[in-house]
Design a protein around this motif. Structure first.
Motif, short mmCIF file in Angstrom:
data_model
loop_
_atom_site.label_atom_id
_atom_site.label_comp_id
_atom_site.label_asym_id
_atom_site.label_seq_id
_atom_site.Cartn_x
_atom_site.Cartn_y
_atom_site.Cartn_z
N TYR A 116 0.86 -1.19 0.00
CA TYR A 116 0.00 0.00 0.00
C TYR A 116 0.89 1.23 0.00
CZ TYR A 116 -3.17 3.66 1.42
OH TYR A 116 -3.89 4.82 1.45
N PRO A 117 0.57 2.28 -0.78
CA PRO A 117 -0.57 2.43 -1.67
C PRO A 117 -0.28 1.88 -3.07
CG PRO A 117 0.64 4.50 -1.55
CD PRO A 117 1.34 3.52 -0.63
N ASP A 144 -4.98 3.66 -5.14
CA ASP A 144 -4.95 4.39 -3.87
C ASP A 144 -4.31 5.77 -4.06
OD1 ASP A 144 -6.00 2.15 -2.40
OD2 ASP A 144 -3.97 1.32 -2.26
#
Length: 155
Positions: free
Chosen positions: A88-89, A93
């Protein structure tokens, strides 16, 4: 003497069992599952970000991400005993956060308890968005899970 020696035990364990092929996090159940070719290898209770409901969108929101990622790094010198990084990201995102003029955040890990500060056994959801397990459990997970392993995080 035995008590002294047990305190000196390495946090780096070895693992020679079946390969972990997928990690799954079930946020609503507060459960981490390690899977292999033959099924479930291990399960652990977890703590999440301090605001666990919903997908992480922005830096500082206290949420734990939801979606498909990979284990992408390891930190043997973590402030949280040991830690393994989550990718992540991802592109979606970053794009969502950018469209809102905000940062998506980052540095999401599965990690043990802090060396000082909050005791993870006394408060379930205390991280800034990471997934916490006990120090003993992260030692097992760190030994079992390799970089590149897929991780799916569900609501």
């Amino acid at each position: 003497m035995a008590a002294f020696l047990s305190g000196c035990a390495s946090k780096f364990r070895s693992y020679s069992g079946p390969e972990v092929t997928r990690v799954r996090i079930f946020k609503s159940q507060r459960r981490l599952v390690l899977e292999g070719a033959e099924g479930v290898l291990r399960t652990y209770p977890v703590g999440l970000g301090f605001a666990p409901a919903g997908h992480k969108q922005f830096e500082g929101d206290g949420r734990t991400p939801e979606g498909a990622y990979v284990i992408d790094r390891r930190n043997p010198n973590s402030l949280f005993h040991l830690s393994i990084g989550i990718s992540y990201p991802n592109a979606a995102d970053r794009a969502f956060a950018a469209a809102q003029g905000k940062s998506p955040g980052g540095d999401i890990f599965i990690h043990g308890g802090p060396r000082r500060g909050i005791d993870p056994t006394n408060k379930r959801d205390w991280t800034a968005g990471c997934i916490s397990i006990s120090d003993r459990q992260i030692e097992e997970v760190y030994a079992m899970v390799r970089n590149g392993t897929p991780i799916d995080i569900y609501a």
